[in-house]
Design an enzyme around this catalytic site. Structure first.
Site, PDB file in Angstrom:
ATOM      1  N   TYR A   1       0.983  -1.159  -0.042  1.00  0.00           N
ATOM      2  CA  TYR A   1       0.144  -0.099  -0.041  1.00  0.00           C
ATOM      3  C   TYR A   1       0.827   1.246   0.095  1.00  0.00           C
ATOM      4  O   TYR A   1       1.813   1.298   0.762  1.00  0.00           O
ATOM      5  CB  TYR A   1      -0.927   0.018   1.324  1.00  0.00           C
ATOM      6  CG  TYR A   1      -2.332   0.108   0.891  1.00  0.00           C
ATOM      7  CD1 TYR A   1      -2.891   0.917   0.092  1.00  0.00           C
ATOM      8  CD2 TYR A   1      -2.809  -1.286   1.151  1.00  0.00           C
ATOM      9  CE1 TYR A   1      -4.051   0.628  -0.254  1.00  0.00           C
ATOM     10  CE2 TYR A   1      -4.270  -1.359   0.826  1.00  0.00           C
ATOM     11  CZ  TYR A   1      -4.874  -0.315   0.003  1.00  0.00           C
ATOM     12  OH  TYR A   1      -6.213  -0.372  -0.460  1.00  0.00           O
TER      13      TYR A   1
ATOM     14  N   GLU B   1      -0.510   4.846  -0.422  1.00  0.00           N
ATOM     15  CA  GLU B   1      -1.541   6.114  -0.838  1.00  0.00           C
ATOM     16  C   GLU B   1      -0.620   7.116  -0.555  1.00  0.00           C
ATOM     17  O   GLU B   1       0.140   7.353   0.340  1.00  0.00           O
ATOM     18  CB  GLU B   1      -2.617   5.971   0.149  1.00  0.00           C
ATOM     19  CG  GLU B   1      -3.606   5.161  -0.357  1.00  0.00           C
ATOM     20  CD  GLU B   1      -4.938   5.240   0.687  1.00  0.00           C
ATOM     21  OE1 GLU B   1      -4.979   6.108   1.553  1.00  0.00           O
ATOM     22  OE2 GLU B   1      -5.795   4.400   0.447  1.00  0.00           O
TER      23      GLU B   1
ATOM     24  N   ASP C   1      -6.419  12.836 -25.698  1.00  0.00           N
ATOM     25  CA  ASP C   1      -6.621  11.724 -25.267  1.00  0.00           C
ATOM     26  C   ASP C   1      -5.730  10.762 -26.340  1.00  0.00           C
ATOM     27  O   ASP C   1      -6.372  10.620 -27.434  1.00  0.00           O
ATOM     28  CB  ASP C   1      -8.081  11.177 -25.122  1.00  0.00           C
ATOM     29  CG  ASP C   1      -8.294   9.912 -24.665  1.00  0.00           C
ATOM     30  OD1 ASP C   1      -7.112   9.101 -24.757  1.00  0.00           O
ATOM     31  OD2 ASP C   1      -9.333   9.244 -24.248  1.00  0.00           O
TER      32      ASP C   1
ATOM     33  N   THR D   1      -3.703   5.734 -22.370  1.00  0.00           N
ATOM     34  CA  THR D   1      -3.600   4.206 -21.905  1.00  0.00           C
ATOM     35  C   THR D   1      -2.197   3.729 -21.859  1.00  0.00           C
ATOM     36  O   THR D   1      -1.403   4.410 -22.857  1.00  0.00           O
ATOM     37  CB  THR D   1      -4.715   3.446 -22.412  1.00  0.00           C
ATOM     38  OG1 THR D   1      -4.606   3.499 -23.665  1.00  0.00           O
ATOM     39  CG2 THR D   1      -6.077   3.913 -21.849  1.00  0.00           C
TER      40      THR D   1
ATOM     41  N   LYS E   1      -2.159  -0.167 -25.005  1.00  0.00           N
ATOM     42  CA  LYS E   1      -2.442  -0.231 -26.640  1.00  0.00           C
ATOM     43  C   LYS E   1      -1.382  -0.146 -27.261  1.00  0.00           C
ATOM     44  O   LYS E   1      -0.551  -0.970 -27.102  1.00  0.00           O
ATOM     45  CB  LYS E   1      -3.587   0.953 -26.781  1.00  0.00           C
ATOM     46  CG  LYS E   1      -4.834   0.429 -26.096  1.00  0.00           C
ATOM     47  CD  LYS E   1      -5.980   1.813 -26.063  1.00  0.00           C
ATOM     48  CE  LYS E   1      -7.074   1.393 -25.267  1.00  0.00           C
ATOM     49  NZ  LYS E   1      -8.125   2.420 -25.463  1.00  0.00           N
TER      50      LYS E   1
ATOM     51  N   ARG F   1      -2.087  -2.926 -18.705  1.00  0.00           N
ATOM     52  CA  ARG F   1      -3.449  -2.086 -18.475  1.00  0.00           C
ATOM     53  C   ARG F   1      -3.100  -1.131 -17.523  1.00  0.00           C
ATOM     54  O   ARG F   1      -2.463  -1.256 -16.556  1.00  0.00           O
ATOM     55  CB  ARG F   1      -4.598  -2.714 -17.960  1.00  0.00           C
ATOM     56  CG  ARG F   1      -4.722  -4.193 -18.773  1.00  0.00           C
ATOM     57  CD  ARG F   1      -6.316  -4.691 -18.541  1.00  0.00           C
ATOM     58  NE  ARG F   1      -7.020  -3.908 -19.655  1.00  0.00           N
ATOM     59  CZ  ARG F   1      -7.146  -4.018 -20.741  1.00  0.00           C
ATOM     60  NH1 ARG F   1      -6.328  -5.139 -21.455  1.00  0.00           N
ATOM     61  NH2 ARG F   1      -7.903  -3.389 -21.714  1.00  0.00           N
TER      62      ARG F   1
END
Ligand SMILES: *Cc1c(COP(=O)(O)O)cnc(C)c1O
Length: 429
Positions: free
Chosen positions: A51, A53, A197, A223, A226, A232
């Protein structure tokens, strides 16, 4: 995967089945690709356990000495590769990343101008059932009815009338170049932010075969899975972190763009970042800095042009008559087949494509008039222009002869020959 095969033979088998499907078929969905084994190793690492954050140096959990270095490495590579001032590499995927940009720059109800989904935009560019259409006042532009190209004069007229606070450019099914400099002029004229984008075309931008939005956009979202060929995920890039301060809608204080974007990711939308994903993005960025990657990016376009030529020669009609990027939109109207039927037929011979709306499509999204084809994944496997000529002929034959079993047999033979000639993931077998 010896542990997996012991613990869960069921999932192990399914993963193997999917590996075989990827190896033995022609993957032609333009948003898909094959990551390197190095990316897969980073994704499957112990970094998934942590973790963290917050951001490097400012975490809400202890024990992040190593994770800080992973995220710093990833951010620095992104900044270097794209020549941008700031990078946030924590978005879980492209849709949440766009959500973060909206959250950072807009108040609920503000006007956003994006490309219509049915004409090649994305759900997150203002579709009425998406957060972008529900929480914001969404207006859209499309392509020209005659040419099926973006018409910047028409977009300018809509922008002047609607006065959007944010203009979104970028697409999922547009086979031609996007002129970010024209979008910037329009955004300036109406005093709006510009979000580029580049999810689909990022690999082409790195290779220099598509104009870069870096000199023009206020915010860039991409992203990472792709044409960039990573895991991902997504990144938000800021070409400049200017001095101009912006008001966050739920805060009195003013912040620069980087602070706004970072705050929109956490605490705005996300909790702990996916550190295994961040590491894998860092690996993909390192791979993208090589000449080999640039060659791959150029080959994607050469392959798409070759495929387009072959499809046309063999009697199919393409939206805009061809392509200058990685994708092709086939207009099936005159073939007697729908997009869903063509997708299913090609699936029967292990050619994977997706049904897609064509501009001004009279049919419905689940059974539209087109199919969308792309060359990124096949280019990763080493396919070249000659292979594309063969594939174009094969696809056209199947579509023109949907009930001819000997043509399907021949197509299966061609697919087997091509996939054997360009093996995939041999190291994973
Ligand atoms: C793929 C894509 C997205 C969304 O990415 P996900 O990771 O599927 O959420 C956003 N915008 C564009 C243009 C895309 O192509």
């Amino acid at each position: 995967m010896s542990y997996l095969s012991n613990t869960d033979p069921n999932i192990y088998e399914l993963i193997n089945d999917e590996l075989k499907r990827q190896q033995n078929g022609l993957e032609m969905i333009p948003s898909e690709n094959f990551t390197s084994p190095a990316v897969l190793e980073a994704l499957g690492s112990v970094l998934t356990n942590k973790y963290s954050e917050g951001y490097p140096g400012k975490r809400y959990y202890g024990g992040n000495q190593v994770i800080d270095q992973v995220e710093e490495t990833c951010r620095n590579r992104a900044k270097e590769l794209f020549g941008v001032a700031h990078a946030n590499v924590q978005p879980y995927s492209g849709s949440p990343a766009n959500q973060a940009v909206y959250f950072a720059l807009l108040n609920p109800g503000d006007t956003v101008l994006g490309m219509e989904l049915a004409q090649g935009g994305h759900l997150t560019h203002g579709y009425k059932l998406n957060f972008s259409g529900k929480y914001y006042h969404s207006v859209s532009y499309g392509v020209d009815r005659e040419t099926k190209l973006l018409n910047y004069e028409a977009i300018r007229e809509i922008a002047k009338k609607e006065k959007p606070k944010l203009i979104v450019c970028g697409a999922t099914a547009y086979p031609r170049q996007i002129d970010f400099s024209e979008f910037k002029k329009i955004a300036n004229e109406v005093n709006s932010y510009l979000l580029a984008d580049i999810s689909h075309i990022v690999g082409l931008i790195i290779a220099g075969t598509h104009q870069s939005p870096v000199p023009y956009a206020d915010v860039i979202m991409t992203t990472t899975h792709k044409t960039l060929r990573g895991p991902r995920g997504a990144m938000i890039l800021l070409p400049k972190v200017e001095d101009r301060l912006h008001e966050l809608y739920h805060s009195e204080s003013k912040r620069n763009l980087a602070e706004l974007i970072d705050a929109a990711i956490i605490p705005g939308l996300q909790g702990g970042p996916h550190n295994h994903q961040t590491a894998a993005i860092a690996v993909a960025l390192k791979e993208a800095m090589t000449d080999e990657f640039k060659n791959y990016g150029r080959q994607i376009v050469a392959n798409a042009k070759s495929l387009a030529e072959s499809l046309i020669e063999n009697g199919l009609e393409l939206v805009t008559g061809g392509t200058d990027n990685h994708l092709i939109l086939v207009d099936l109207t005159k073939t007697g087949l729908s997009g869903a039927e063509a997708e299913k037929l090609l699936d029967e011979v292990s050619i994977t494509v997706n049904k897609n709306m064509i501009p001004f499509d009279p049919r419905k999204p689940l059974d539209p008039s087109g199919i969308r084809l792309g060359t990124p994944a096949l280019t990763t496997r080493g396919f070249t222009e000659n292979d594309m000529q063969v594939i174009g002929k094969t696809i056209a034959e199947i579509i023109k002869n949907p009930i001819n079993e000997s043509i399907k047999m021949e197509a299966r033979r061609v697919v087997a020959e091509l996939t054997t000639a360009h093996p995939l993931y041999q190291e994973l077998v």
